[in-house]
Design a protein around this motif. Structure first.
Motif, PDB file in Angstrom:
ATOM      1  N   ALA A   1      40.232  38.358  25.289  1.00 10.69           N
ATOM      2  CA  ALA A   1      39.027  38.985  25.084  1.00 10.69           C
ATOM      3  C   ALA A   1      38.188  38.610  26.569  1.00 10.69           C
ATOM      4  CB  ALA A   1      38.581  37.970  24.509  1.00 10.69           C
TER       5      ALA A   1
ATOM      6  N   ARG B   1      40.192  39.171  29.240  1.00 10.30           N
ATOM      7  CA  ARG B   1      40.191  40.563  30.469  1.00 10.30           C
ATOM      8  C   ARG B   1      39.765  41.902  29.584  1.00 10.30           C
ATOM      9  NH1 ARG B   1      45.627  39.179  30.097  1.00 10.30           N
ATOM     10  NH2 ARG B   1      46.264  40.681  28.109  1.00 10.30           N
ATOM     11  N   THR B   2      39.176  41.805  28.279  1.00 13.93           N
ATOM     12  CA  THR B   2      38.360  43.263  28.009  1.00 13.93           C
ATOM     13  C   THR B   2      36.909  42.820  28.706  1.00 13.93           C
ATOM     14  OG1 THR B   2      40.150  42.334  25.674  1.00 13.93           O
ATOM     15  CG2 THR B   2      38.356  44.278  25.490  1.00 13.93           C
TER      16      THR B   2
ATOM     17  N   VAL C   1      35.816  42.223  31.219  1.00 17.20           N
ATOM     18  CA  VAL C   1      36.156  42.074  32.271  1.00 17.20           C
ATOM     19  C   VAL C   1      36.497  43.117  32.617  1.00 17.20           C
ATOM     20  CG1 VAL C   1      36.890  41.557  34.948  1.00 17.20           C
ATOM     21  CG2 VAL C   1      36.728  40.011  32.889  1.00 17.20           C
ATOM     22  N   GLN C   2      37.143  44.251  31.838  1.00 19.68           N
ATOM     23  CA  GLN C   2      37.658  45.258  32.140  1.00 19.68           C
ATOM     24  C   GLN C   2      36.684  46.186  32.087  1.00 19.68           C
ATOM     25  OE1 GLN C   2      40.805  46.871  30.229  1.00 19.68           O
ATOM     26  NE2 GLN C   2      42.533  47.749  31.949  1.00 19.68           N
TER      27      GLN C   2
ATOM     28  N   GLN D   1      34.195  46.167  34.670  1.00 21.66           N
ATOM     29  CA  GLN D   1      34.554  46.574  35.713  1.00 21.66           C
ATOM     30  C   GLN D   1      34.498  48.093  35.577  1.00 21.66           C
ATOM     31  OE1 GLN D   1      37.866  44.425  38.216  1.00 21.66           O
ATOM     32  NE2 GLN D   1      38.145  45.671  36.646  1.00 21.66           N
ATOM     33  N   LYS D   2      34.614  49.134  34.402  1.00 16.54           N
ATOM     34  CA  LYS D   2      34.902  49.807  34.614  1.00 16.54           C
ATOM     35  C   LYS D   2      33.698  51.091  34.274  1.00 16.54           C
ATOM     36  CE  LYS D   2      37.415  53.316  31.778  1.00 16.54           C
ATOM     37  NZ  LYS D   2      38.390  53.506  30.530  1.00 16.54           N
TER      38      LYS D   2
ATOM     39  N   ASN E   1      32.422  51.134  38.327  1.00 13.74           N
ATOM     40  CA  ASN E   1      33.199  51.611  38.573  1.00 13.74           C
ATOM     41  C   ASN E   1      33.634  51.202  40.104  1.00 13.74           C
ATOM     42  OD1 ASN E   1      35.295  53.790  39.214  1.00 13.74           O
ATOM     43  ND2 ASN E   1      33.280  55.059  40.229  1.00 13.74           N
ATOM     44  N   THR E   2      34.054  49.427  39.911  1.00 16.30           N
ATOM     45  CA  THR E   2      34.631  48.406  41.505  1.00 16.30           C
ATOM     46  C   THR E   2      34.972  47.400  41.239  1.00 16.30           C
ATOM     47  OG1 THR E   2      33.677  47.379  43.043  1.00 16.30           O
ATOM     48  CG2 THR E   2      32.196  47.475  41.173  1.00 16.30           C
ATOM     49  N   ARG E   3      35.549  46.719  41.741  1.00 21.88           N
ATOM     50  CA  ARG E   3      36.293  46.026  41.134  1.00 21.88           C
ATOM     51  C   ARG E   3      36.107  44.204  41.748  1.00 21.88           C
ATOM     52  NH1 ARG E   3      42.774  44.701  43.586  1.00 21.88           N
ATOM     53  NH2 ARG E   3      41.987  42.516  42.772  1.00 21.88           N
ATOM     54  N   VAL E   4      36.030  43.656  40.366  1.00 27.75           N
ATOM     55  CA  VAL E   4      35.853  42.157  40.819  1.00 27.75           C
ATOM     56  C   VAL E   4      36.542  41.858  40.886  1.00 27.75           C
ATOM     57  CG1 VAL E   4      33.403  40.959  39.621  1.00 27.75           C
ATOM     58  CG2 VAL E   4      33.957  42.680  39.583  1.00 27.75           C
ATOM     59  N   ASP E   5      36.799  40.149  41.583  1.00 29.24           N
ATOM     60  CA  ASP E   5      37.373  39.852  42.401  1.00 29.24           C
ATOM     61  C   ASP E   5      36.979  37.872  41.917  1.00 29.24           C
ATOM     62  OD1 ASP E   5      39.031  41.473  43.065  1.00 29.24           O
ATOM     63  OD2 ASP E   5      38.805  41.810  45.059  1.00 29.24           O
TER      64      ASP E   5
ATOM     65  N   PRO F   1      42.116  45.201  20.906  1.00 26.40           N
ATOM     66  CA  PRO F   1      41.786  46.275  21.946  1.00 26.40           C
ATOM     67  C   PRO F   1      41.316  45.279  23.235  1.00 26.40           C
ATOM     68  CG  PRO F   1      39.564  44.166  20.977  1.00 26.40           C
ATOM     69  CD  PRO F   1      41.426  44.278  20.048  1.00 26.40           C
ATOM     70  N   ALA F   2      42.057  44.285  23.844  1.00 24.46           N
ATOM     71  CA  ALA F   2      42.024  43.845  24.613  1.00 24.46           C
ATOM     72  C   ALA F   2      44.139  44.621  25.680  1.00 24.46           C
ATOM     73  CB  ALA F   2      43.223  41.853  24.984  1.00 24.46           C
ATOM     74  N   PRO F   3      42.535  44.527  27.019  1.00 18.58           N
ATOM     75  CA  PRO F   3      44.020  45.424  27.504  1.00 18.58           C
ATOM     76  C   PRO F   3      45.520  45.050  28.219  1.00 18.58           C
ATOM     77  CG  PRO F   3      41.806  45.260  28.826  1.00 18.58           C
ATOM     78  CD  PRO F   3      41.984  44.819  27.991  1.00 18.58           C
TER      79      PRO F   3
ATOM     80  N   PHE G   1      45.709  46.384  32.470  1.00 18.83           N
ATOM     81  CA  PHE G   1      44.913  45.085  33.775  1.00 18.83           C
ATOM     82  C   PHE G   1      44.552  45.294  35.166  1.00 18.83           C
ATOM     83  CE2 PHE G   1      42.758  41.396  34.413  1.00 18.83           C
ATOM     84  CZ  PHE G   1      41.123  41.711  34.463  1.00 18.83           C
TER      85      PHE G   1
ATOM     86  N   GLN H   1      44.640  48.234  36.674  1.00 16.43           N
ATOM     87  CA  GLN H   1      43.319  49.203  36.459  1.00 16.43           C
ATOM     88  C   GLN H   1      42.061  49.066  38.046  1.00 16.43           C
ATOM     89  OE1 GLN H   1      39.912  48.275  33.720  1.00 16.43           O
ATOM     90  NE2 GLN H   1      39.040  50.089  33.052  1.00 16.43           N
ATOM     91  N   ARG H   2      42.704  47.553  38.204  1.00 14.52           N
ATOM     92  CA  ARG H   2      41.473  46.548  38.842  1.00 14.52           C
ATOM     93  C   ARG H   2      42.232  47.297  39.814  1.00 14.52           C
ATOM     94  NH1 ARG H   2      39.593  41.677  39.041  1.00 14.52           N
ATOM     95  NH2 ARG H   2      40.229  40.558  40.492  1.00 14.52           N
TER      96      ARG H   2
ATOM     97  N   LEU I   1      41.150  50.507  41.239  1.00 11.14           N
ATOM     98  CA  LEU I   1      38.848  49.722  41.182  1.00 11.14           C
ATOM     99  C   LEU I   1      39.505  50.083  42.544  1.00 11.14           C
ATOM    100  CD1 LEU I   1      37.554  48.983  38.447  1.00 11.14           C
ATOM    101  CD2 LEU I   1      36.823  51.079  39.086  1.00 11.14           C
ATOM    102  N   THR I   2      39.822  48.961  43.616  1.00 11.53           N
ATOM    103  CA  THR I   2      39.872  48.897  44.889  1.00 11.53           C
ATOM    104  C   THR I   2      39.859  50.286  45.796  1.00 11.53           C
ATOM    105  OG1 THR I   2      41.969  47.689  44.353  1.00 11.53           O
ATOM    106  CG2 THR I   2      41.350  47.418  46.853  1.00 11.53           C
ATOM    107  N   PRO I   3      38.916  50.367  46.417  1.00  9.19           N
ATOM    108  CA  PRO I   3      38.877  51.573  46.849  1.00  9.19           C
ATOM    109  C   PRO I   3      39.250  52.477  48.524  1.00  9.19           C
ATOM    110  CG  PRO I   3      36.834  49.925  47.196  1.00  9.19           C
ATOM    111  CD  PRO I   3      38.231  49.265  47.302  1.00  9.19           C
TER     112      PRO I   3
ATOM    113  N   ARG J   1      42.137  53.715  45.606  1.00  9.02           N
ATOM    114  CA  ARG J   1      41.456  54.700  45.024  1.00  9.02           C
ATOM    115  C   ARG J   1      41.439  56.086  46.383  1.00  9.02           C
ATOM    116  NH1 ARG J   1      37.855  54.228  40.566  1.00  9.02           N
ATOM    117  NH2 ARG J   1      37.511  56.316  40.742  1.00  9.02           N
TER     118      ARG J   1
END
Lengths: 441, 317
Positions: free
Chosen positions: A86, A88-89, A91-92, A95-96, A99-103, B35-37, B42, B45-46, B49-51, B54
């Motif tokens: 959940a 992951r869902t 956060v993904q 993030q989408k 449009n950036t990656r979050v750490d 629905p979970a990736p 996951f 996708q991360r 999204l890393t610049p 990309r």
């Protein structure tokens, strides 16, 4: 004790790193939903400045996502793999959108049996003026209460400083005096729940940059400034737990939680009407209420069902019956909240304002019922506006995640923000080093 | 939760207790799908999204792929040659379109010989593409002709190459051991002449280095108005000064400095005393302070006779 200090300091450093990078995710792990916001700080040191709103302008929400929570009961992680999915869902999706990656993630949760302790400590000042080291010393001089085995400190905030005969100081640094005293508020939670949360977030490749109690952060977001200043209680009615936080002079002075929430109302409806949980949830949100009127006897609700049995699938109930099921449970929750407020001594506060927030506070007529049980000054609260917050995330159910945004943008001083005096931190290891030198040279 | 049985077709008993009937339920697959990736998606996708990743993927990868494909394709020498040949063919085709063709060379301001020479110098045969002709080189080649002072080449629309030629005008003849040359007013050679009679109107100069001093010679000739009928030519002596050669083997030697002034003086003397009617062989004006006249043998004898006669007459008195 020192372990906790170290781990909390590590989280603070992580939070600083996140600020440097400018993007941080906020995660509200609730029983019924998991919400994720992605926050962007436009200036790297956006939290600097004076005043309570100093950091707010710099932070902006650039991503928001909500998903149905799984594997969480009473605000605690129950099935870790499900919860991880959940998270992951959410956060993904956030993030989408961002449009950036979050750490880095700051998380909050409502369960784990929070308990409040009031601490005080006092020291004689060595110099004329109060220095930062003096603040650290006075915080370290507080007597640690017996919080019990398997408990961990979540928040330890200095609430009040007193210098000689003057009390109520917010920041004593630089002031002259001879005796510095502090009142500290300590919020402890169950250790296992925190460890589970940390592990769960780690498994999602995210770094935990802070943990907060959801009762505390929803109080930050839904209490307006005068309420926080004069004293008010925030009741965050979530899915599996109802958090209670009492604020005074803009500090949390009491926090607790009732292990009951909106999901229990749904469960009652499902059990009472013999319908699945999803249908019960739907009936609750569309037709629920706590005050029955004559009109409600005539308003019939289709229950439906997939059994194939015509009699069962064509059942109808009146709204009054539904209210009859919901009301006792809501009253039970509110009475438990009343008990907590009584135990905290809420009646001694100058202001008796109570703010209801959280997803379950949206039941129509709840404010009238709460006014009967809790007191006359009851209002429904919604979270404050944060820049960039989508309209869908401005409801009462998002007060804790929005509060997390405010918490991240403008964190309160905690005990671990100050350096520990050297004797309590590293005295033992220095002595050991000296002995090692003596033995080997 | 995932359903235990994924088959949407369920067999359930009729509520009257009859035969089990097949009841088609709405598929629950959509509503209960997780629905979970997945952990992999996951992470991917991360990563996406890393610049840095990309940029590398969106710019670096296509460039790399296209570059590698080109390099592999062009690694074969035959393909490379084919590409170059194709390029050349297309270039040829465009250059030989009728819009760019030159079919006519039009020459203005040149005599028939020069025009023939210019035509012969054109490096290709017409019609030709205007891309093939190097106008600068052609212009330089034409300019190397002695008879041409200047030339301007223009390609006119309609496929005409127009050469506007300014010819050198011969003003003087120069007799050298190798023959007779025509020179223009700067002393540049224009053409060779077979006989003097072909251009009787032009004055004649001789001597080594005479062509270097043509402007001075022209000024002298223009100045020597009364002498002109008797003037046979100018001779350059020692590449520094002029002799005016008259008929009857008479000669006027001019200085190398200011020959015009000397000539003017001679003409003035001629006007005053009829100097040039005297019987002399040389008037030496090289030193303008001490002009000298060399008489002919007869004149000298006559002069001596006259002198002795006058001496005798004086003695007899």
């Amino acid at each position: 004790m020192t372990d906790l200090y170290e781990s909390q300091r590590a989280m603070r450093n992580m939070r600083k790193a996140a600020m440097q990078r400018g993007v941080i995710a906020l995660l509200d792990i609730g029983t019924s939903k998991i919400a994720c916001l992605v926050l962007r700080f436009d200036s790297p040191n956006g939290t600097d400045g004076e005043g309570s709103l100093a950091g707010h302008a710099a932070a902006r929400v650039i991503g928001a996502a909500t998903t149905r929570s799984r594997g969480v009961r009473f605000g605690e992680i129950d099935a870790m793999v499900e919860t991880e999915r959940a998270i992951r869902t959410a956060v993904q999706a956030a993030q989408k959108m961002a449009n950036t990656r979050v750490d880095h993630v700051i998380a909050c949760f409502s369960g784990a049996e929070p308990r409040s302790y009031g601490l005080d400590g006092a020291i004689e000042l060595q110099g004329d003026q109060v220095t930062e080291a003096d603040v650290g010393r006075v915080l370290a001089s507080c007597e640690m209460p017996p919080i019990g085995h398997g408990r961990e400190v979540l928040h330890a905030q200095p609430v009040n400083f007193a210098l000689d005969h003057r009390s109520g100081l917010a920041d004593p640094r630089g002031q002259s005096g001879s005796r510095l005293a502090v009142d500290m508020h300590l919020l402890t939670v169950d250790d296992a729940a925190v460890q589970n949360l940390i592990y769960c977030v780690r498994r999602c490749d995210l770094e935990l940059a802070g943990i907060a109690s959801s009762a505390y952060v929803s109080g930050i977001s839904s209490l307006v400034e005068d309420e926080q200043e004069l004293g008010a209680a925030c009741v965050d009615m979530g899915g599996g737990a109802t958090g209670v936080s009492i604020f005074m002079k803009k500090h949390l002075i009491y926090g607790d939680a009732v292990r009951l929430g909106g999901d229990h109302v749904t469960r009652d409806i499902a059990a009472g009407l013999q319908v699945p949980m999803a249908v019960a949830e739907r009936i609750k949100t569309f037709h629920g209420g706590v005050h029955a009127t004559g009109m409600d006897d005539r308003e019939m609700i289709e229950l439906g069902g997939n059994s194939g049995d015509w009699e069962k699938d064509r059942r109808q109930i009146s709204r009054a019956e539904l209210i009859g099921i919901m009301r006792p449970r809501v009253e039970e929750i509110l009475e438990d909240v009343r008990a907590i407020l009584d135990a905290a001594g809420f009646e001694h506060l100058p202001s008796q304002q109570i703010v209801l927030t959280g997803g379950a506070s949206q039941i129509p007529g709840l404010d009238g019922l709460a006014a009967r049980i809790l007191g006359q000054n009851v209002r429904l609260g919604r979270p404050m506006r944060v820049q960039g917050l989508p309209q869908a995330a401005t409801g009462a159910g998002f007060s804790s995640v929005v509060g997390l945004a405010l918490f991240a943008a403008h964190p309160q001083d905690e005990w671990w923000d100050f350096e520990l005096p050297i004797e309590s931190l590293g005295g033992k290891s220095i002595r050991r080093a000296i002995r090692w030198f003596r033995d080997n040279w | 939760m995932r359903p235990v049985t994924r088959d949407p077709v369920r067999v359930s008993a009729d509520h009257r207790g009859g035969m089990p009937a097949r009841v088609y339920q709405r598929s629950r697959r959509n509503s209960s799908r997780d629905p979970a990736p997945s952990r992999l998606s996951f992470r991917l996708q991360r990563l996406w999204l890393t610049p840095m990743v990309r940029v590398l993927t969106r710019v670096g990868l296509p460039v790399l792929v296209v570059g590698a494909a080109l390099a592999i394709w062009l690694g074969d020498a035959g393909r490379r040659d084919a590409v170059i040949a194709q390029y050349n063919a297309i270039k040829e085709k465009i250059e030989h379109r009728p819009e760019f063709m030159i079919s006519l060379l039009k020459i203005d301001g040149a005599g028939p010989e020069v025009a023939r020479a210019v035509r012969a110098m054109l490096p290709m045969t017409l019609p030709a593409s205007s891309f093939d002709i190097n106008l600068d080189a052609y212009r330089d080649t034409i300019r190397k002709l002695d008879a041409v002072a200047d030339v301007s080449l223009v390609i006119r629309p309609g496929g005409t190459l127009e050469a506007k030629i300014t010819q050198r005008v011969p003003v003087v003849l120069w007799r050298t051991p190798r023959g007779l040359e025509m020179l223009d007013d700067t002393g540049h050679r224009v053409a060779t002449l077979i006989t003097r009679e072909a251009r009787p109107s032009l004055p004649l100069i001789v001597g080594q280095g005479a062509d270097q001093a043509v402007p001075q010679a022209l000024r002298l000739i223009a100045d020597a108005g009364p002498l002109l009928p008797r003037l046979r030519g100018l001779e350059r002596v020692g590449e520094r000064r002029w002799d005016l050669v008259l008929d009857h083997d008479q000669r006027i030697m001019l200085p190398d400095a200011d020959p015009l002034g000397a000539l003017d003086r001679i003409l003035a003397l001629n006007t005053a005393e009829g100097l040039l009617e005297r019987d002399f062989t040389v008037i030496d004006f090289r030193n303008k302070d001490r002009p000298t006249i060399r008489l002919s043998a007869d004149a000298l004898a006559a002069f001596r006779q006259a002198q002795s006669d006058s001496l005798k007459a004086r003695a007899s008195q």
